[in-house]
Scaffold this motif. Structure first.
Motif, PDB file in Angstrom:
ATOM      1  N   SER A   1      -3.449   8.898   1.520  1.00 25.35           N
ATOM      2  CA  SER A   1      -3.512   7.530   1.028  1.00 25.35           C
ATOM      3  C   SER A   1      -2.253   7.193   0.240  1.00 25.35           C
TER       4      SER A   1
ATOM      5  N   ASP B   1      -8.894  -4.597  -4.458  1.00 23.92           N
ATOM      6  CA  ASP B   1      -8.886  -3.248  -5.019  1.00 23.92           C
ATOM      7  C   ASP B   1     -10.216  -2.880  -5.657  1.00 23.92           C
TER       8      ASP B   1
ATOM      9  N   GLY C   1      -4.867   0.757   2.582  1.00 26.10           N
ATOM     10  CA  GLY C   1      -4.800   1.024   1.164  1.00 26.10           C
ATOM     11  C   GLY C   1      -5.607   0.070   0.313  1.00 26.10           C
ATOM     12  N   HIS C   2      -5.808  -1.172   0.778  1.00 26.09           N
ATOM     13  CA  HIS C   2      -6.451  -2.177  -0.071  1.00 26.09           C
ATOM     14  C   HIS C   2      -7.728  -2.756   0.524  1.00 26.09           C
TER      15      HIS C   2
ATOM     16  N   GLY D   1       0.818  -1.215   0.000  1.00 26.69           N
ATOM     17  CA  GLY D   1       0.000   0.000   0.000  1.00 26.69           C
ATOM     18  C   GLY D   1       0.842   1.250   0.000  1.00 26.69           C
TER      19      GLY D   1
ATOM     20  N   ARG E   1     -11.351   2.166   6.486  1.00 24.17           N
ATOM     21  CA  ARG E   1     -11.246   3.579   6.843  1.00 24.17           C
ATOM     22  C   ARG E   1     -12.614   4.148   7.232  1.00 24.17           C
TER      23      ARG E   1
ATOM     24  N   SER F   1     -10.760  -0.967   1.418  1.00 28.23           N
ATOM     25  CA  SER F   1     -11.268   0.407   1.389  1.00 28.23           C
ATOM     26  C   SER F   1     -12.324   0.685   2.449  1.00 28.23           C
ATOM     27  N   TRP F   2     -13.083  -0.319   2.859  1.00 28.93           N
ATOM     28  CA  TRP F   2     -14.163  -0.073   3.810  1.00 28.93           C
ATOM     29  C   TRP F   2     -13.652   0.152   5.232  1.00 28.93           C
TER      30      TRP F   2
END
Length: 405
Positions: A180, A403, A220-221, A90, A226, A223-224
């Motif tokens: 990011s 991704d 980074g990979h 990431g 965060r 996404s949910w």
């Protein structure tokens, strides 16, 4: 004279622009609100000013060698992580930061984190003014929102400024604070932290770099993750109450011409959590999310470090205690904002990820991050083995799909 809720006297019960006391009050309020708002309910201009002022007391310029050592450690750590996790790198940008650079880079994340809490302050201040006083003050009632934003901005700035002197990376408190794709070390803070550990500086740097690169992969990979953490913070914020007496006390103690008076007035904090089922559920959700994140990071980092860093065992325990207990500045931030960002069940979470590796392998372990519905709950942390063995509902998941989430 009639006193307003904030200790200002209204001559004869009516605002009189020609009265010296009224004019002085207006001048003070104008000075308080003179800095422009940068969006949201927090006076972020003031927050950044307070934070950078505190940071300058201990910050220093980094040498070119320190910055390069940080980049090299992060790049090497990222290569090592390829051996233990299916999640791809990431890190698109590796960097060494000073304290001031950390503040500049993380302010956008602090905005999203703190604005929900700030709304509680502004709402409380707008409700504190009695109807009669509101009628007397007229248009000035709209200034209360600015005062609330100023007060909260001072709080956040104090907390962020103190944190800048302790954090070692962009993800040191378990949240995705940096941009990011960016992995960062703070060499000056790392040097101070390393002084009492009796470990080679390069090994400590690599261990910390492993943790930063691992966080970068997860944030980074997946996404949910965060949004999941920040939504939990928002849910917690909705259960925060603001003590009117504390606000009034703080307002009385603030002298607009003396910045230190604001810091002293806000030291006690403005927020108290309600002991309600909804508040407890929101806090439990947040603590579980933080524990799972930190547990996964510790699990994969320790697997790498054990084979490549002679002092890995001691470093593992040092960082487990540090993350579970929080440093002085993190505790200060919790007092100011009313929110603790510590994974209380870190050991349980680490055991769960270890059990998942044993029963499902590295890909099966990491595939748990594929969807929020697959992630362990607080009750699953009570029995990690049972959760790891129960994979009958787990989907066939290609790690390249991360991704696409």
């Amino acid at each position: 004279m009639t006193d307003t809720p904030f200790g200002f006297a209204l001559p004869g019960g009516q605002p009189n622009p020609n009265d010296p006391q009224w004019a002085a009050m207006m001048a003070q309020l104008q000075q308080i609100l003179s800095s422009s708002q940068s969006g949201g309910t927090v006076n972020w201009d003031l927050a950044k000013q307070v934070a950078t002022g505190l940071a300058r007391q201990t910050d220093r310029s980094l040498t070119g060698a320190e910055r390069q050592e940080a980049v090299d450690a992060l790049r090497l750590a990222d290569v090592w992580l390829d051996l233990v996790t299916s999640l791809p790198s990431g890190v698109s940008h590796a960097v060494g930061w000073s304290q001031l650079e950390w503040i500049d880079a993380t302010i956008p994340a602090w905005k999203r984190l703190c604005d929900p809490l700030a709304e509680r302050v502004v709402g409380a201040m707008s409700k504190m003014l009695p109807e009669q006083a509101a009628a007397q003050l007229g248009p000035m009632t709209g200034m209360l929102a600015g005062i609330g934003g100023m007060m909260f901005g001072g709080q956040v700035g104090q907390g962020v400024g103190q944190l800048s002197g302790e954090v070692l990376t962009s993800s040191d408190i378990g949240l995705p604070l940096g941009p990011s794709g960016t992995a960062a070390l703070l060499p000056a803070n790392l040097a101070k932290f390393s002084e009492g550990l009796e470990q080679p500086a390069d090994q400590i740097r690599l261990y910390v770099a492993l943790r930063e690169a691992a966080h970068a992969r997860l944030f980074g990979h997946v996404s949910w993750v965060r949004a999941h953490v920040l939504d939990a913070v928002d849910a917690y914020a909705r259960g925060i109450t603001v003590d009117p007496e504390t606000i009034e006390r703080a307002m009385r103690e603030i002298d607009p011409s003396d910045p230190e008076s604001m810091q002293q007035a806000l030291t006690g904090g403005l927020f108290t959590p309600e002991d309600t089922p909804a508040q407890q559920a929101a806090l439990a959700r947040l603590e579980t999310a933080l524990a799972l994140i930190e547990g996964w990071v510790s699990h994969i980092v320790d697997r790498v470090a054990a084979e490549r860093l002679p002092g890995a065992a001691a470093l593992t325990e040092t960082f487990r205690r540090r993350r579970a207990e929080g440093g002085p500045a993190e505790q200060t931030f919790a007092t100011l904002v009313g929110l603790e960002l510590r994974p209380r069940r870190l050991r349980d979470a680490a055991k769960l990820w270890e059990a998942l590796l044993e029963h499902r392998g590295a890909e099966g372990r990491d595939a748990v991050w594929a969807h929020p519905d697959l992630v362990p709950t607080s009750s699953d942390l009570d029995d990690p083995e049972a959760f790891a063995r129960n994979d009958s509902d787990g989907p066939d998941f290609d790690m390249s799909d991360f991704d696409k989430l």
